[in-house]
Design a protein around this motif. Sequence first.
Motif, PDB file in Angstrom:
ATOM      1  N   LYS A  25       0.839  -1.201   0.000  1.00 45.72           N
ATOM      2  CA  LYS A  25       0.000   0.000   0.000  1.00 45.72           C
ATOM      3  C   LYS A  25       0.875   1.254   0.000  1.00 45.72           C
ATOM      4  CE  LYS A  25      -3.609  -2.427   2.589  1.00 45.72           C
ATOM      5  NZ  LYS A  25      -4.737  -2.436   1.635  1.00 45.72           N
ATOM      6  N   THR A  82     -12.697   6.113  -5.216  1.00 38.19           N
ATOM      7  CA  THR A  82     -13.316   6.089  -3.887  1.00 38.19           C
ATOM      8  C   THR A  82     -14.657   5.367  -3.966  1.00 38.19           C
ATOM      9  OG1 THR A  82     -14.461   8.215  -4.207  1.00 38.19           O
ATOM     10  CG2 THR A  82     -12.249   8.276  -3.226  1.00 38.19           C
ATOM     11  N   ILE A  95     -14.251   4.686   1.476  1.00 35.51           N
ATOM     12  CA  ILE A  95     -13.088   3.879   1.115  1.00 35.51           C
ATOM     13  C   ILE A  95     -12.284   4.561   0.017  1.00 35.51           C
ATOM     14  CG2 ILE A  95     -12.320   1.603   0.332  1.00 35.51           C
ATOM     15  CD1 ILE A  95     -15.237   0.659   1.088  1.00 35.51           C
ATOM     16  N   GLU A  96     -10.977   4.666   0.205  1.00 34.16           N
ATOM     17  CA  GLU A  96     -10.078   5.213  -0.804  1.00 34.16           C
ATOM     18  C   GLU A  96      -9.219   4.082  -1.360  1.00 34.16           C
ATOM     19  OE1 GLU A  96      -9.577   9.689   1.129  1.00 34.16           O
ATOM     20  OE2 GLU A  96      -7.911   8.263   1.223  1.00 34.16           O
ATOM     21  N   CYS A  97      -9.170   3.984  -2.679  1.00 34.65           N
ATOM     22  CA  CYS A  97      -8.421   2.906  -3.320  1.00 34.65           C
ATOM     23  C   CYS A  97      -7.444   3.443  -4.361  1.00 34.65           C
ATOM     24  CB  CYS A  97      -9.377   1.935  -4.017  1.00 34.65           C
ATOM     25  SG  CYS A  97     -10.529   1.092  -2.931  1.00 34.65           S
ATOM     26  N   THR A 105     -11.512  -4.089  -8.637  1.00 28.37           N
ATOM     27  CA  THR A 105     -11.655  -3.424  -7.350  1.00 28.37           C
ATOM     28  C   THR A 105     -13.112  -3.220  -6.961  1.00 28.37           C
ATOM     29  OG1 THR A 105      -9.577  -2.268  -7.745  1.00 28.37           O
ATOM     30  CG2 THR A 105     -10.973  -1.426  -5.993  1.00 28.37           C
ATOM     31  N   ILE A 109     -15.041  -4.795  -3.676  1.00 28.20           N
ATOM     32  CA  ILE A 109     -15.661  -3.947  -2.658  1.00 28.20           C
ATOM     33  C   ILE A 109     -17.150  -4.247  -2.552  1.00 28.20           C
ATOM     34  CG2 ILE A 109     -16.193  -1.578  -1.977  1.00 28.20           C
ATOM     35  CD1 ILE A 109     -13.254  -2.305  -1.667  1.00 28.20           C
ATOM     36  N   ILE A 225     -12.470  -5.268   4.027  1.00 27.23           N
ATOM     37  CA  ILE A 225     -12.169  -4.106   3.190  1.00 27.23           C
ATOM     38  C   ILE A 225     -10.707  -3.714   3.318  1.00 27.23           C
ATOM     39  CG2 ILE A 225     -12.673  -1.669   2.805  1.00 27.23           C
ATOM     40  CD1 ILE A 225     -15.516  -2.220   3.842  1.00 27.23           C
ATOM     41  N   GLU A 226     -10.214  -3.607   4.534  1.00 28.54           N
ATOM     42  CA  GLU A 226      -8.845  -3.131   4.751  1.00 28.54           C
ATOM     43  C   GLU A 226      -7.800  -4.130   4.294  1.00 28.54           C
ATOM     44  OE1 GLU A 226      -8.710  -2.039   8.869  1.00 28.54           O
ATOM     45  OE2 GLU A 226      -9.519  -0.044   8.466  1.00 28.54           O
ATOM     46  N   ASP A 228      -7.967  -5.773   1.565  1.00 25.97           N
ATOM     47  CA  ASP A 228      -7.899  -5.739   0.109  1.00 25.97           C
ATOM     48  C   ASP A 228      -6.669  -4.944  -0.325  1.00 25.97           C
ATOM     49  OD1 ASP A 228      -8.450  -4.678  -2.676  1.00 25.97           O
ATOM     50  OD2 ASP A 228     -10.214  -5.945  -2.408  1.00 25.97           O
ATOM     51  N   VAL A 231      -7.088  -1.255  -1.452  1.00 29.58           N
ATOM     52  CA  VAL A 231      -7.603  -0.266  -0.506  1.00 29.58           C
ATOM     53  C   VAL A 231      -6.452   0.464   0.180  1.00 29.58           C
ATOM     54  CG1 VAL A 231      -8.902   0.064   1.633  1.00 29.58           C
ATOM     55  CG2 VAL A 231      -9.755  -1.503  -0.115  1.00 29.58           C
ATOM     56  N   VAL A 234      -9.546   3.588   4.954  1.00 34.87           N
ATOM     57  CA  VAL A 234     -10.963   3.389   5.251  1.00 34.87           C
ATOM     58  C   VAL A 234     -11.351   4.328   6.374  1.00 34.87           C
ATOM     59  CG1 VAL A 234     -12.748   1.750   5.956  1.00 34.87           C
ATOM     60  CG2 VAL A 234     -10.798   0.953   4.603  1.00 34.87           C
TER      61      VAL A 234
END
Length: 239
Positions: A25, A82, A95-97, A105, A109, A225-226, A228, A231, A234
């Motif tokens: 990340k 997002t 959520i920011e990706c 993605t 999600i 989610i986190e 992923d 991502v 969050v």
Amino acid sequence: MGRAFEYRRAAKEKRWGKMSKIFPKLATAITIAAREGGTDPEMNAKLRTAIANAKAENMPKDNIEAAIKRASGKDGNFEETTYEGKSANGVLIFIECATDNPTRTVANIKSYFNKTPNSSLLTNGAIDFMFERKGEFHIYLDNKEKDEVEFALIDYGLDSLEKSEDSDENTYIAYSKYEDFGTLSLGLESLQIEVKSAKLVRIPTNPITLNEEQMQELDKLLDKIEDDDDVQAVYTNLA
């Protein structure tokens, strides 16, 4: 202001503690910054910030350099997206990706929400207004006086300066408005104040609280989610 805006800090750090999750990340953030503003940190404030954040997590120098180099290749073509959703008990999730495959993605999600009772993905913009964007800088004042630093940083867009939950008494969190993120970053540099990490965050305007049982149910969704790889961050409206 506390840490209400970013889900429980201790829980999140525990989940993201494994290098296999957090390093990719951080590398993605570096690659995006380098692609957008160039590979020279001295000329690219966003890249400097991304590198500082990586160093704060003890990311090896080789990994950092590889992430910068990737910006000039085909593998460095990331798109920032997002997603907004809701879960049981009035919980809002932003959520920011960063992804090289938006189709993958959004499918992932969406599946996390669909497999969680009373949860669903919303259209973009549905809850964006329920969060306020701010710049957040974790700084180390060393022997500098807090009041003097606070006064000096006001001219650079400082919104507030608060004591960090860190055990070190010289560690503080400086906040700025979203549009003043770059200005405050330059101000901290000019005053030679050590920045441990910096990022843009989303703070809920009307935070809520949940009981332990409700939190356990929410944890399952947030964990998915986190975890992923796409991502980056969050945010919830939890107090």
